[in-house]
Write a protein that holds these residues in place. Sequence first.
Motif: not given
Ligand SMILES: NC(=O)C1=CN([C@@H]2O[C@H](COP(=O)(O)OP(=O)(O)OC[C@H]3O[C@@H](n4cnc5c(N)ncnc54)[C@H](O)[C@@H]3O)[C@@H](O)[C@H]2O)[C@@H](O)CC1
Length: 504
Positions: A12-14, A56-62, A127-134, A156-158
């Motif tokens: 949806a983002d893309r 990651g992008n969750n940190g970018g939001d921050g 971490f946001g929804v990109g979390l894929n391991r503990p 933020i987000d989750i």
């Molecule tokens: N609709 C969207 O997709 C939007 C997303 N945004 C933000 O982007 C977030 C998602 O961002 P990302 O996909 O960059 O992911 P995260 O910021 O959640 O995680 C960053 C990266 O960490 C790595 N990782 C995952 N689990 C790990 C672990 N246990 N230990 C170490 N590294 C790990 C992954 O490779 C992941 O890409 C959302 O939750 C939200 O806050 C917003 O900026 C706005 C729009």
Amino acid sequence: MRILSPEQIHAADRFTIENEPITSEKLMFRAAKTFSKWFRNHAPNRPKSLILCGVGNNGGDGIVIAKLLAQKGYPVEVAVVRFSPKSSRDFNHYFHQYSSLFPVHEVETVEDLPPLDQYKILIDGIFGVGLNRPIEGFSAEIIHKINHSGKEIIAIDIASGLYAERASSKEQAIIRPSHTISFQVGKLAFYLPENHDFVGDLHILDIGLDQEFIQSLHAPFAESNLEDIRQMLMPRDKYDHKGSYGHALIIAGSYGMAGACALSAKAALRSGAGLVSVQCPTRCVEVLQVAIPEAMVIPDEVGHKHFAKPTLTGQFDAVAVGPGIGTHEMTQEALANLFATHEGPLVLDADALNIISQSPALLKNIPRGSVLTPHPKEFERLVGKTSNQFERLENLQALAVEHQIICLIKGANTAIGLPDGRVYFNPTGNPGMATGGSGDVLTGIITALMAQGYHAEEAAIVGVYVHGLAGDYAAEALGMTSLIASDIIAHLPKAFQKIDHNLW
Ligand SMILES: NC(=O)C1=CN([C@@H]2O[C@H](COP(=O)(O)OP(=O)(O)OC[C@H]3O[C@@H](n4cnc5c(N)ncnc54)[C@H](O)[C@@H]3O)[C@@H](O)[C@H]2O)[C@@H](O)CC1
Ligand SMILES: [K+]
């Protein structure tokens, strides 16, 4: 509201980025702005806050949130938790642009974390929804420190460490926020009661992702919100009469359990059924006639103390069976008899479900389109134990699809499984409703809606919502501790008025 998977959220983002069009940095900025607005409203006194940012992008939001709050005069600091040497493009973009605007702590070991007692609020953007391991290593230690800081935590987000759509174990490092400010759509993890401590109060804010695209996605899970419910509500016409709103039959009660009948029948009356009849054992008849003068009472032809012989059900528009009927042998036979003779769906609750759990043949013979309303224990008796709530949800979907029924699991965020595999989560209700008779009230509401012509799916979704809303109004008026099932009935009028927008 839709509940999407992380992959669907990224899609949806893309899609939004390509078609609005908007750059991904600007979309991140929009999300951060939405968060900041909520935060300023939540904390207008400008408390000193630490924003913990991953890479990651969750940190970018921050990072963008830090810039926006600093700009408004908030004393914010940032701790960058460098869990990986790689950082995301959008994180880098904003970090380089804004990191001179506020103090930044680079964190590569737990010792690098500034003392947390100097802050009032901790904002979690690790971490946001990109979390894929503990989460492991120093990042896990940081999460424990944050959780034990005693500070207010806002995710933020989750919450960092919580998987969006699979089971998280309590042993994992997971943030325990008081609020989660999430973007655009629900994430499945938010709706499972076992995750309550990892969500806190949930606020889902619109960040302008493409609605049409979101609606086009195949997603089995949704949260029923007020707008959905309003759309399902059937209008009343000036020329309608009591026959227009159907005749509900409630088979309930046993000697000593006449109250279950009374609660279901009263709730059905307050939920708009034109006529309500109650079938009960002969020993309960008098008390019911006094308790609910508006209902008609049909004495069981055979049972003095138990449900023993179903009355002819052909003349009724909806039939419920179960509240307070017990599991006597006579009652088991009567239920089998009802399944064999009744045409159309039933509402099945309480002891009817306990009887079905004991009999695979009955389970197989549940009329299609019926609504089953178990609480978690009754559900477990029906399908067996599960090790976590994701598994329980899968069982719910499987049960509803296999038997072509509607089945809900009552509790916080009641889950309503539909015959096509979809599941709706209900947002209304409160712990004060965990009180005897509350389920009988729900049965009455759903039965009344079906009697009025609602399809069983909509009757279940609307019924659960209204039941919770009435419970919320009751709790508002009386507090959760003193709330009893009759109070839910007493607040049904206010709940129906709220959702019937013609009245407001
Ligand atoms: N609709 C969207 O997709 C939007 C997303 N945004 C933000 O982007 C977030 C998602 O961002 P990302 O996909 O960059 O992911 P995260 O910021 O959640 O995680 C960053 C990266 O960490 C790595 N990782 C995952 N689990 C790990 C672990 N246990 N230990 C170490 N590294 C790990 C992954 O490779 C992941 O890409 C959302 O939750 C939200 O806050 C917003 O900026 C706005 C729009
Ligand atoms: K987070």
